[in-house]
Write a protein that holds these residues in place. Structure first.
Motif, PDB file in Angstrom:
ATOM      1  N   ALA A 372     -16.465  38.399 -12.695  1.00 54.33           N
ATOM      2  CA  ALA A 372     -17.164  37.168 -13.063  1.00 54.33           C
ATOM      3  C   ALA A 372     -18.400  37.502 -13.909  1.00 54.33           C
ATOM      4  N   ALA A 373     -19.119  38.575 -13.533  1.00 59.32           N
ATOM      5  CA  ALA A 373     -20.325  38.960 -14.278  1.00 59.32           C
ATOM      6  C   ALA A 373     -19.954  39.344 -15.712  1.00 59.32           C
ATOM      7  N   ALA A 374     -18.887  40.131 -15.847  1.00 60.33           N
ATOM      8  CA  ALA A 374     -18.437  40.511 -17.195  1.00 60.33           C
ATOM      9  C   ALA A 374     -17.987  39.266 -17.959  1.00 60.33           C
ATOM     10  N   GLY A 375     -17.380  38.321 -17.254  1.00 54.71           N
ATOM     11  CA  GLY A 375     -16.949  37.059 -17.880  1.00 54.71           C
ATOM     12  C   GLY A 375     -18.143  36.314 -18.460  1.00 54.71           C
ATOM     13  N   TYR A 376     -19.243  36.314 -17.723  1.00 56.54           N
ATOM     14  CA  TYR A 376     -20.457  35.641 -18.204  1.00 56.54           C
ATOM     15  C   TYR A 376     -20.946  36.284 -19.507  1.00 56.54           C
ATOM     16  N   LEU A 377     -20.961  37.623 -19.521  1.00 58.00           N
ATOM     17  CA  LEU A 377     -21.435  38.331 -20.719  1.00 58.00           C
ATOM     18  C   LEU A 377     -20.522  38.050 -21.911  1.00 58.00           C
ATOM     19  N   ARG A 378     -19.215  38.043 -21.673  1.00 55.47           N
ATOM     20  CA  ARG A 378     -18.255  37.745 -22.758  1.00 55.47           C
ATOM     21  C   ARG A 378     -18.463  36.316 -23.253  1.00 55.47           C
ATOM     22  N   PHE A 379     -18.678  35.402 -22.312  1.00 53.06           N
ATOM     23  CA  PHE A 379     -18.904  34.010 -22.699  1.00 53.06           C
ATOM     24  C   PHE A 379     -20.154  33.911 -23.567  1.00 53.06           C
ATOM     25  N   LYS A 380     -21.213  34.619 -23.143  1.00 56.54           N
ATOM     26  CA  LYS A 380     -22.472  34.577 -23.884  1.00 56.54           C
ATOM     27  C   LYS A 380     -22.283  35.085 -25.297  1.00 56.54           C
ATOM     28  N   ARG A 381     -21.400  36.044 -25.449  1.00 58.39           N
ATOM     29  CA  ARG A 381     -21.223  36.587 -26.792  1.00 58.39           C
ATOM     30  C   ARG A 381     -20.383  35.675 -27.675  1.00 58.39           C
ATOM     31  N   SER A 382     -19.353  35.090 -27.107  1.00 57.63           N
ATOM     32  CA  SER A 382     -18.499  34.287 -27.989  1.00 57.63           C
ATOM     33  C   SER A 382     -18.886  32.810 -27.945  1.00 57.63           C
ATOM     34  N   SER A 383     -19.118  32.308 -26.755  1.00 56.07           N
ATOM     35  CA  SER A 383     -19.411  30.886 -26.477  1.00 56.07           C
ATOM     36  C   SER A 383     -18.621  29.900 -27.360  1.00 56.07           C
ATOM     37  N   THR A 384     -17.404  30.260 -27.687  1.00 52.64           N
ATOM     38  CA  THR A 384     -16.570  29.344 -28.461  1.00 52.64           C
ATOM     39  C   THR A 384     -15.316  28.985 -27.686  1.00 52.64           C
ATOM     40  N   LEU A 385     -15.412  29.099 -26.358  1.00 50.34           N
ATOM     41  CA  LEU A 385     -14.224  28.851 -25.548  1.00 50.34           C
ATOM     42  C   LEU A 385     -13.825  27.384 -25.584  1.00 50.34           C
ATOM     43  N   THR A 386     -12.552  27.182 -25.614  1.00 55.98           N
ATOM     44  CA  THR A 386     -12.077  25.808 -25.558  1.00 55.98           C
ATOM     45  C   THR A 386     -11.229  25.677 -24.300  1.00 55.98           C
ATOM     46  N   ASN A 387     -10.798  24.491 -24.040  1.00 57.16           N
ATOM     47  CA  ASN A 387      -9.960  24.298 -22.859  1.00 57.16           C
ATOM     48  C   ASN A 387      -8.499  24.654 -23.134  1.00 57.16           C
ATOM     49  N   VAL A 388      -8.250  25.093 -24.332  1.00 56.55           N
ATOM     50  CA  VAL A 388      -6.871  25.443 -24.670  1.00 56.55           C
ATOM     51  C   VAL A 388      -6.446  26.647 -23.842  1.00 56.55           C
ATOM     52  N   GLN A 389      -5.303  26.527 -23.270  1.00 58.53           N
ATOM     53  CA  GLN A 389      -4.748  27.584 -22.444  1.00 58.53           C
ATOM     54  C   GLN A 389      -4.472  28.848 -23.273  1.00 58.53           C
ATOM     55  N   PRO A 390      -5.231  29.898 -23.064  1.00 59.92           N
ATOM     56  CA  PRO A 390      -4.965  31.088 -23.875  1.00 59.92           C
ATOM     57  C   PRO A 390      -3.745  31.847 -23.352  1.00 59.92           C
ATOM     58  N   LEU A 391      -3.126  32.557 -24.240  1.00 59.55           N
ATOM     59  CA  LEU A 391      -1.949  33.329 -23.841  1.00 59.55           C
ATOM     60  C   LEU A 391      -2.399  34.682 -23.322  1.00 59.55           C
ATOM     61  N   ILE A 392      -2.769  34.726 -22.079  1.00 59.40           N
ATOM     62  CA  ILE A 392      -3.257  35.975 -21.510  1.00 59.40           C
ATOM     63  C   ILE A 392      -2.076  36.778 -20.985  1.00 59.40           C
ATOM     64  N   LYS A 393      -2.120  38.071 -21.251  1.00 58.39           N
ATOM     65  CA  LYS A 393      -1.037  38.939 -20.778  1.00 58.39           C
ATOM     66  C   LYS A 393      -1.632  40.054 -19.940  1.00 58.39           C
ATOM     67  N   ALA A 394      -0.851  40.514 -18.956  1.00 55.73           N
ATOM     68  CA  ALA A 394      -1.283  41.691 -18.198  1.00 55.73           C
ATOM     69  C   ALA A 394      -1.000  42.923 -19.056  1.00 55.73           C
ATOM     70  N   ASP A 395      -1.944  43.848 -19.078  1.00 57.16           N
ATOM     71  CA  ASP A 395      -1.738  45.092 -19.804  1.00 57.16           C
ATOM     72  C   ASP A 395      -2.201  46.244 -18.914  1.00 57.16           C
ATOM     73  N   GLY A 396      -1.200  46.909 -18.326  1.00 57.87           N
ATOM     74  CA  GLY A 396      -1.496  47.994 -17.388  1.00 57.87           C
ATOM     75  C   GLY A 396      -2.321  49.111 -17.986  1.00 57.87           C
ATOM     76  N   ASN A 397      -2.217  49.278 -19.305  1.00 59.77           N
ATOM     77  CA  ASN A 397      -2.926  50.393 -19.962  1.00 59.77           C
ATOM     78  C   ASN A 397      -4.055  49.923 -20.864  1.00 59.77           C
ATOM     79  N   LEU A 398      -4.527  48.727 -20.651  1.00 62.28           N
ATOM     80  CA  LEU A 398      -5.590  48.161 -21.489  1.00 62.28           C
ATOM     81  C   LEU A 398      -6.753  49.157 -21.635  1.00 62.28           C
ATOM     82  N   ILE A 399      -7.209  49.347 -22.876  1.00 62.89           N
ATOM     83  CA  ILE A 399      -8.349  50.252 -23.053  1.00 62.89           C
ATOM     84  C   ILE A 399      -9.619  49.448 -23.336  1.00 62.89           C
TER      85      ILE A 399
END
Ligand code: KG4
Ligand code: ZN
Length: 401
Positions: A372-399
């Motif tokens: 949640a804390a990292a989510g806040y920081l990401r939000f602060k940086r982009s702050s362009t979130l919309t209610n549109v459902q993003p296509l989030i995918k799981a990535d086991g090897n995400l870097i």
């Protein structure tokens, strides 16, 4: 703003509610709810995490954990016909949610029982771990976030689990007040040590990373778990091995294990040889009938010290090269008390200008507060979130990027 964090990358099912305030110069966090349901007992029978079991447990536990977190944060308002609280009618979302949660029948069943009974909670955004981790496990958390996003009309921020560990050091369980002003000064160096990862990452600024070294085989936590198993200790081995080593005072003659790659000029690590060395020592002790409590404690202490020596040596060299203002040590292994003591001593003696940050001990281990804390920081940086459902995918090897 209020963030609902969800974490299911490995064997902890976690949901947190965190209030973030302040800009990126000095973010502050207040934890309203921090709920972690551990699957340790289940996986202990198998000596390690079994991905399909982890997925099933997340599916079973997520709604109870969510319920508890919303309750602790005082965000549950029961819906009744007279209530004016906004909530989408079930007919408008049921088919979509059924599709999203089709592979998690237990989660779907509980979702349909619980979610329609409560009003939309006062949260602004959902943050969910999208990787790295066990993909089947990650999907459960992601699918819950997607379903909630549809019903509650909230945006989702996908979070890298390692990014969560990095910013876990900024969160204090009590309130908005940070221990020190501007705790995170850049560039920062992060030593991430967990069951799945061992990395040295340069954090040049908020959310800007360059990984300078990583393990070539086992992660530090994995090495703890495997060595512990050889010593006859239960899973997860890290805390059990640390406990066994705790009361043993290492003598010069105990230092028998190798310190792999300690002198190599890069910032990489290797721990699988260390585990093999423990295996040989255990076999020898057994052969000679000397595998008693004292010998096990000595070997545990030697192993723990070997890991700390390598981590400390490489980190110290990275500090000399990159001259960070802050050193962050996070991830499950950062809960190790001996490691904390030795890092503090080394920094005070050799790098007094570098500020050392550890998470609060309970935030060393996997949790959703850090997500949640990292989510806040990401939000602060982009702050362009919309209610549109993003296509989030799981990535086991995400870097980290
Ligand atoms: O970060 P984490 O909770 O999960 C992953 O993202 O992997 O880390 C779990 C790892 C396990 O390998 C566990 O044995 C290790 O952290 N660990 C410890 C200690 N507490 C947990 N290792 C050494 N000493 C500890 N006190
Ligand atoms: Zn972790």
């Amino acid at each position: 703003m209020t963030i609902l964090g969800i974490e299911t990358s490995c064997d902890e099912t976690a949901v947190s509610v965190v209030v973030g305030a302040g800009g990126l110069r000095e973010p502050k966090f207040k934890v309203l709810a921090h709920v972690v349901s551990s699957q340790i007992k289940l996986h202990a029978q198998w000596g390690g995490v079994v991905p399909t079991l982890a997925k099933r447990e997340h599916s079973k536990n997520l709604i109870p954990v969510l319920k508890k977190a919303l309750g602790n944060a005082k965000l549950i308002r029961v819906k009744d016909s007279a209530s004016s609280v906004r909530c989408l009618r079930i007919e408008s979302w049921k088919a979509k949610v059924e599709k999203i949660l089709a592979r998690e029948p237990e989660l779907l069943e509980q979702f349909l029982k619980f979610i329609p009974t409560v009003a939309v909670p006062k949260i602004d955004v959902l943050a969910v771990t999208s990787g790295p981790g066990l993909e089947p496990a990650l999907w459960v958390g992601i699918n819950l976030a997607r379903a909630l996003s549809i019903v509650w009309r909230k945006p989702i921020i996908p979070i890298n689990h390692l990014e969560g560990h990095i910013y876990s050091v900024l969160v204090l369980s009590i309130n908005h007040k940070p221990r020190v002003k501007k705790p995170l000064r850049f560039p920062a160096l992060a030593l991430l040590i967990s069951g799945g990862h061992t990395e040295l990452t340069l954090v040049r600024d908020w959310l800007k990373y360059a990984t300078i070294g990583a393990t070539r085989d086992d992660a530090a936590g994995e090495a703890f778990d495997k060595a512990a198993r050889l010593l006859g200790l239960p899973y997860p081995g890290g805390p059990a091995l640390a406990k066994l080593a705790k009361n043993y005072k290492l003598k010069a003659e105990d230092y028998s294990l190798p310190r792999p790659m300690i002198g190599s000029p890069d910032f990489d690590f290797s721990f699988s040889g260390l585990k093999t060395a423990v295996l040989y020592r255990v076999n020898n002790l057994k052969k000679t009938g000397c595998f008693d409590d004292a010998a096990r404690a000595a070997l545990a202490a030697d192993f723990q010290q070997a890991v700390i020596d390598v981590l400390l040596s490489k980190t110290s060299r990275a500090i000399m090269k990159y001259k960070p203002k802050t050193l962050i040590v996070a991830g499950g292994v950062s809960a190790n008390k001996s490691l904390r003591r030795q890092f503090a001593k080394c920094l005070a003696e050799r790098h007094p200008a570098v500020r050392l940050l550890f998470p609060e001990p309970k935030l060393s281990l996997d949790n959703a507060t850090m997500i949640a804390a990292a989510g806040y920081l990401r939000f602060k940086r982009s702050s362009t979130l919309t209610n549109v459902q993003p296509l989030i995918k799981a990535d086991g090897n995400l870097i980290l990027s």
